[in-house]
Structures are given as structure tokens and as C-alpha cells.
Write a protein that holds these residues in place. Structure first.
Motif, PDB file in Angstrom:
ATOM      1  N   VAL A   3       0.842  -1.193   0.000  1.00 52.64           N
ATOM      2  CA  VAL A   3       0.000   0.000   0.000  1.00 52.64           C
ATOM      3  C   VAL A   3       0.880   1.248   0.000  1.00 52.64           C
ATOM      4  O   VAL A   3       1.852   1.329   0.759  1.00 52.64           O
ATOM      5  CB  VAL A   3      -0.921   0.018   1.234  1.00 52.64           C
ATOM      6  CG1 VAL A   3      -1.701   1.325   1.317  1.00 52.64           C
ATOM      7  CG2 VAL A   3      -1.867  -1.175   1.212  1.00 52.64           C
ATOM      8  N   CYS A   5       0.891   5.001   1.006  1.00 53.30           N
ATOM      9  CA  CYS A   5       0.193   5.948   1.867  1.00 53.30           C
ATOM     10  C   CYS A   5       0.679   7.356   1.512  1.00 53.30           C
ATOM     11  O   CYS A   5       1.882   7.606   1.491  1.00 53.30           O
ATOM     12  CB  CYS A   5       0.489   5.610   3.323  1.00 53.30           C
ATOM     13  SG  CYS A   5      -0.127   6.801   4.510  1.00 53.30           S
ATOM     14  N   HIS A  93      -3.721   4.956  -0.318  1.00 51.67           N
ATOM     15  CA  HIS A  93      -4.523   5.523   0.763  1.00 51.67           C
ATOM     16  C   HIS A  93      -4.029   6.940   1.036  1.00 51.67           C
ATOM     17  O   HIS A  93      -2.892   7.135   1.469  1.00 51.67           O
ATOM     18  CB  HIS A  93      -4.398   4.665   2.028  1.00 51.67           C
ATOM     19  CG  HIS A  93      -5.362   5.051   3.116  1.00 51.67           C
ATOM     20  ND1 HIS A  93      -5.545   4.286   4.257  1.00 51.67           N
ATOM     21  CD2 HIS A  93      -6.211   6.108   3.248  1.00 51.67           C
ATOM     22  CE1 HIS A  93      -6.451   4.862   5.026  1.00 51.67           C
ATOM     23  NE2 HIS A  93      -6.862   5.982   4.441  1.00 51.67           N
ATOM     24  N   SER A  94      -4.885   7.931   0.780  1.00 46.21           N
ATOM     25  CA  SER A  94      -4.517   9.336   0.956  1.00 46.21           C
ATOM     26  C   SER A  94      -5.134   9.902   2.228  1.00 46.21           C
ATOM     27  O   SER A  94      -6.285   9.600   2.562  1.00 46.21           O
ATOM     28  CB  SER A  94      -4.998  10.166  -0.242  1.00 46.21           C
ATOM     29  OG  SER A  94      -4.385   9.710  -1.427  1.00 46.21           O
ATOM     30  N   HIS A  95      -4.355  10.754   2.915  1.00 45.17           N
ATOM     31  CA  HIS A  95      -4.772  11.312   4.191  1.00 45.17           C
ATOM     32  C   HIS A  95      -4.811  12.827   4.129  1.00 45.17           C
ATOM     33  O   HIS A  95      -3.824  13.473   3.756  1.00 45.17           O
ATOM     34  CB  HIS A  95      -3.807  10.861   5.291  1.00 45.17           C
ATOM     35  CG  HIS A  95      -3.838   9.388   5.530  1.00 45.17           C
ATOM     36  ND1 HIS A  95      -4.661   8.804   6.469  1.00 45.17           N
ATOM     37  CD2 HIS A  95      -3.168   8.368   4.925  1.00 45.17           C
ATOM     38  CE1 HIS A  95      -4.481   7.495   6.446  1.00 45.17           C
ATOM     39  NE2 HIS A  95      -3.586   7.205   5.521  1.00 45.17           N
ATOM     40  N   HIS A 114      -8.409   3.567  -4.731  1.00 52.57           N
ATOM     41  CA  HIS A 114      -8.002   4.689  -3.895  1.00 52.57           C
ATOM     42  C   HIS A 114      -8.907   4.775  -2.678  1.00 52.57           C
ATOM     43  O   HIS A 114     -10.131   4.720  -2.794  1.00 52.57           O
ATOM     44  CB  HIS A 114      -8.081   6.007  -4.667  1.00 52.57           C
ATOM     45  CG  HIS A 114      -7.669   7.204  -3.867  1.00 52.57           C
ATOM     46  ND1 HIS A 114      -8.575   8.016  -3.211  1.00 52.57           N
ATOM     47  CD2 HIS A 114      -6.439   7.717  -3.594  1.00 52.57           C
ATOM     48  CE1 HIS A 114      -7.922   8.992  -2.590  1.00 52.57           C
ATOM     49  NE2 HIS A 114      -6.635   8.833  -2.803  1.00 52.57           N
ATOM     50  N   VAL A 115      -8.287   4.892  -1.502  1.00 52.98           N
ATOM     51  CA  VAL A 115      -9.006   5.059  -0.236  1.00 52.98           C
ATOM     52  C   VAL A 115      -8.664   6.439   0.315  1.00 52.98           C
ATOM     53  O   VAL A 115      -7.511   6.872   0.265  1.00 52.98           O
ATOM     54  CB  VAL A 115      -8.609   3.961   0.772  1.00 52.98           C
ATOM     55  CG1 VAL A 115      -9.245   4.225   2.137  1.00 52.98           C
ATOM     56  CG2 VAL A 115      -9.023   2.590   0.248  1.00 52.98           C
ATOM     57  N   THR A 117      -9.040   9.267   3.596  1.00 50.86           N
ATOM     58  CA  THR A 117      -9.374   9.622   4.975  1.00 50.86           C
ATOM     59  C   THR A 117      -9.184  11.129   5.127  1.00 50.86           C
ATOM     60  O   THR A 117      -8.076  11.629   4.931  1.00 50.86           O
ATOM     61  CB  THR A 117      -8.487   8.874   5.990  1.00 50.86           C
ATOM     62  OG1 THR A 117      -8.726   7.471   5.870  1.00 50.86           O
ATOM     63  CG2 THR A 117      -8.809   9.312   7.409  1.00 50.86           C
ATOM     64  N   SER A 148     -13.316   8.216  -4.726  1.00 51.69           N
ATOM     65  CA  SER A 148     -12.567   7.157  -4.052  1.00 51.69           C
ATOM     66  C   SER A 148     -13.376   5.863  -3.990  1.00 51.69           C
ATOM     67  O   SER A 148     -14.605   5.879  -3.921  1.00 51.69           O
ATOM     68  CB  SER A 148     -12.183   7.581  -2.634  1.00 51.69           C
ATOM     69  OG  SER A 148     -11.301   8.686  -2.656  1.00 51.69           O
ATOM     70  N   TYR A 378      -8.886  -2.774   3.396  1.00 51.35           N
ATOM     71  CA  TYR A 378      -8.042  -2.847   2.201  1.00 51.35           C
ATOM     72  C   TYR A 378      -8.371  -4.087   1.380  1.00 51.35           C
ATOM     73  O   TYR A 378      -8.503  -4.029   0.149  1.00 51.35           O
ATOM     74  CB  TYR A 378      -6.565  -2.877   2.604  1.00 51.35           C
ATOM     75  CG  TYR A 378      -6.001  -1.585   3.130  1.00 51.35           C
ATOM     76  CD1 TYR A 378      -6.665  -0.367   2.986  1.00 51.35           C
ATOM     77  CD2 TYR A 378      -4.778  -1.575   3.819  1.00 51.35           C
ATOM     78  CE1 TYR A 378      -6.124   0.807   3.474  1.00 51.35           C
ATOM     79  CE2 TYR A 378      -4.232  -0.398   4.305  1.00 51.35           C
ATOM     80  CZ  TYR A 378      -4.907   0.781   4.135  1.00 51.35           C
ATOM     81  OH  TYR A 378      -4.370   1.955   4.620  1.00 51.35           O
TER      82      TYR A 378
END
Length: 388
Positions: A3, A5, A93-95, A114-115, A117, A148, A378
């Protein structure tokens, strides 16, 4: 599973409470390590606004600091950095909102899910009484939620809010609570902690940890302290910010205006490993934010056996059990917050019972459990893409 991040907002190694760093830095550092321990290969691509005290090397979780002057530059440098690694990621995974577009571009380039948060969402902050947020931020958050494959939140309440505000389908949002390192945060002798910090044994200490700004309710906290009986050796211990930051001078001005400058003990933000001593030295920990998506400071205080006086909002409402592990107050209400302080400072047995209940509750919030839950998300997202 591998993954990528993405954190264009800052590094996992940034000290919480300094600059714009907060619970997100703690989340990134702790969750990424826990995920790696659970068998998820993590590479973190992060921006850095200053020197970072550490980094992971060749073994996961690996951290690459992407240097860029603006968001488009970060996205371009991110793509180049990922190309250079040659790793085949299964998911991105984008924050935070500044990471959304770079993360989406990377996921599209790689052809993977794409996830997203948000950590905090502009519309929710505004509704909670925060200052108007920039339109580009609100657009970026709405766009990320729409595009997303999944959105990860910290509480069921936050997930429900996103469904209501953005028309998000319930099956595309997943609540994954934060955790706390109970090997670091746990009860310890108050006398020893106070001696180390130069605090008198008979003082009544109200602690605040984190960024110093109106949305965190710092001014509400100062006004609440002004309403207390200050003849009883009250000390307001504020840990956060750095000398020269606007918030630090604002805190001092607010204390002067409320005539409690003599009660204020401001200390610059410290690394997380030093925070347990500050919690141990406190009689009560205050979290008077106008809104909190989760409330990591409250959880850390609870793990240390310290009762919490917090705003009745967001994740704090789910985390702090009113009357059991702390007291919840109407956000922005200095008088109500002062009453909560009086109740706990004036009744040591009550404070002790709440602290013990909080410590027992906090033991359920482990990073390993949170990582296991996120790893499940995931797997679901990747499986859905493959079978979709």
C-alpha cells in the motif's frame, strides 16, 4: 499487500501540537507500523515542513519525504518517487484533503483502488462553529469522497455524517477507530511526574495538549480557568505550539485578557514519548474543541488514568463516557467547562474513579486492533475492484 500511503500535509515524525501537526501524525506513525506488523507492506510518501527526527529505512514501513513547494509540485514529485521505487502497489490511501488529488492521480496512474481519509472535513468544521474554510478544500474533499473506492473514518457517527452531507453510500464508508500505545501511555506516580516537570505536589493542574487555536477551544479553556476559585493553586498547563507561532502569543494575550496570566504554564510541543509524564502530572485533562473527529488526546489521557473534561461533540461523544470516565460539556461553553473542572478538582475520589474507568476503557483501543480492521477494509476494496 503493498500500500502507498500519501500525506501531503506532513510527516509521521512531526511532533504533535507543533505547527500544523496533530493527531494525524500520531495516526500515521502508529497505524503504519501496526499495519506492517500485520503483514501489510506500507510505503509512506509524506511532505515535511522541517527537520524530522527519524525515518524508516529499507524495511517497511518506509517513509519517503517528498519535497515540493505547492500541491501540484507534490503530485508530480510523488509520481516520480513512486516510479523510482518500481513497487507494484495494490492500493493507494490518501490522508487529509491536500493529499486527495495527488493520491487519486497516483491511483489512476497505477490502475489501483483509492481510499481516502479526511481526518477533518471542512463542512463539518464550519457547522461546528469553525471559521469559513477555503472553497478549494471543500471541493477537494467532496471530489475525493465521490471518486474514491472507499472512505475511512474514525467513528460510526462520522461515517453517517459523510453519508448525509455527500450522499455517500453506506457500504463505501468504513469506521476504523484510532488506538493508543498502552505500553507508553499508562498510569504512573503523580509525585514523580510533577517533580520532573517542576510542578508542586499540592497544585491543582488542568492540562491541555495539542495545537493552540480557536477551533481547539483554547480561548474557552482560558475563560473557564478564570471562573475557578484561583486561591486553590490552580495551574493551567498547556503543551503545544512553538515559540514564535501566532497561536502561542494569542494564548498569552487571551490569558492576559482573562487576568489568569499567572496561572498559565505554557510549554512547547514535545515528542509523544514525553507526553505520559504531563498526563500523569495532571488532575484533569481538558479537550474543549468545537469538534473532534476522534479525540486522541482524550484517549491518551484516559489510558494514563486521568479524567477528561471534553466537548460533547464528534468522536469525543463516543469516546468519553459522561459521568464515568469524564464529563462532557456543551462546546464553547466556558461556564459548563468550569463546572466540570470544579467537580473533578473538588472531589479527588470522583476523579480517581473516573481515571480508573477511563484506563480500563482505553485498553480496548489498541493499534493492533485498528490495523487489523483497516487491513480488512483494504482487502475488501481490492477484492471489489478485481471482481467488479
Amino acid at each position: 499487500m503493498r500500500v502507498a500511503c500519501v500525506s501531503a500535509h506532513g510527516s509521521p515524525f512531526a511532533a504533535p501540537g507543533a505547527g500544523s501537526a496533530g493527531g494525524m501524525s500520531v495516526f500515521l506513525r502508529s497505524m503504519m507500523q501496526a499495519l506492517t506488523d500485520a503483514g501489510v507492506w506500507m510505503d509512506v510518501y509524506a511532505a515535511s515542513d522541517g527537520p524530522c527526527p527519524g525515518s524508516f529505512e529499507q524495511e517497511p514501513p518506509r517513509v519517503t519525504h517528498v519535497a515540493a513547494e505547492d500541491a501540484p509540485g507534490f503530485a508530480d514529485d510523488l509520481l516520480a518517487a513512486v516510479d523510482e521505487t518500481g513497487v507494484d502497489y495494490a492500493l493507494v490511501h490518501s490522508h487529509y484533503w491536500t493529499s486527495a488529488e495527488p493520491g487519486l492521480r497516483l491511483a489512476e496512474r497505477l490502475g489501483v483502488p483509492h481510499v481516502f481519509t479526511g481526518h477533518t472535513i471542512a463542512v463539518i468544521k464550519e457547522r461546528a462553529g469553525g471559521a469559513p474554510e477555503p472553497e478549494p478544500r471543500k471541493y477537494a474533499e467532496a471530489d475525493a469522497i465521490r471518486r474514491s473506492d472507499a472512505v475511512v473514518t474514525f467513528t460510526e457517527a462520522e461515517s453517517a455524517s459523510l453519508c448525509d452531507l455527500f450522499g455517500l453510500a453506506p457500504d463505501r464508508t468504513h469506521a476504523v477507530p484510532m488506538g493508543v500505545d498502552t505500553t507508553l501511555f499508562g498510569p504512573q506516580p503523580r509525585a514523580e511526574a510533577r517533580a520532573a516537570l517542576g510542578i508542586g505536589g499540592d497544585e491543582r493542574v488542568v492540562l491541555s495538549v495539542g495545537r493552540i487555536e480557536p477551533f481547539k477551544g483554547t480561548d474557552v479553556l482560558v475563560r473557564a480557568i478564570a471562573l475557578l476559585d484561583t486561591s486553590q493553586d490552580v495551574r493551567l498547563l498547556v503543551v503545544g505550539g512553538r515559540e514564535g507561532e501566532p497561536g502561542t502569543e494569542w494564548l498569552r494575550e487571551t490569558a492576559r485578557a482573562s487576568e489568569v496570566s499567572g496561572l498559565l504554564d505554557w510549554r512547547a510541543a514535545v515528542p509523544q514519548r514525553e507526553l505520559p509524564s504531563y498526563y500523569a502530572a495532571a488532575d484533569v485533562c481538558a479537550v474543549p474543541s468545537l469538534h473532534e473527529t476522534f479525540g486522541l488526546v482524550a484517549l491518551e489521557a484516559m489510558a494514563c488514568g486521568i479524567p477528561v473534561a471534553a466537548s460533547d461533540t464528534g468522536g469525543l461523544r463516543e469516546l468519553v463516557r459522561h459521568g464515568e470516565s469524564g464529563l462532557l460539556c456543551k462546546p464553547g461553553d466556558a461556564a459548563a467547562l468550569a463546572e466540570a473542572f470544579d467537580a473533578m478538582l473538588g472531589d479527588p475520589l470522583l476523579a480517581q474513579r473516573m481515571g480508573e474507568a477511563g484506563a480500563a476503557q482505553a485498553r480496548r483501543f489498541t493499534w493492533d486492533a485498528s490495523a487489523a480492521r483497516l487491513a480488512e477494509v483494504y482487502e475488501q476494496v481490492v477484492s471489489a475492484r478485481l471482481n467488479g
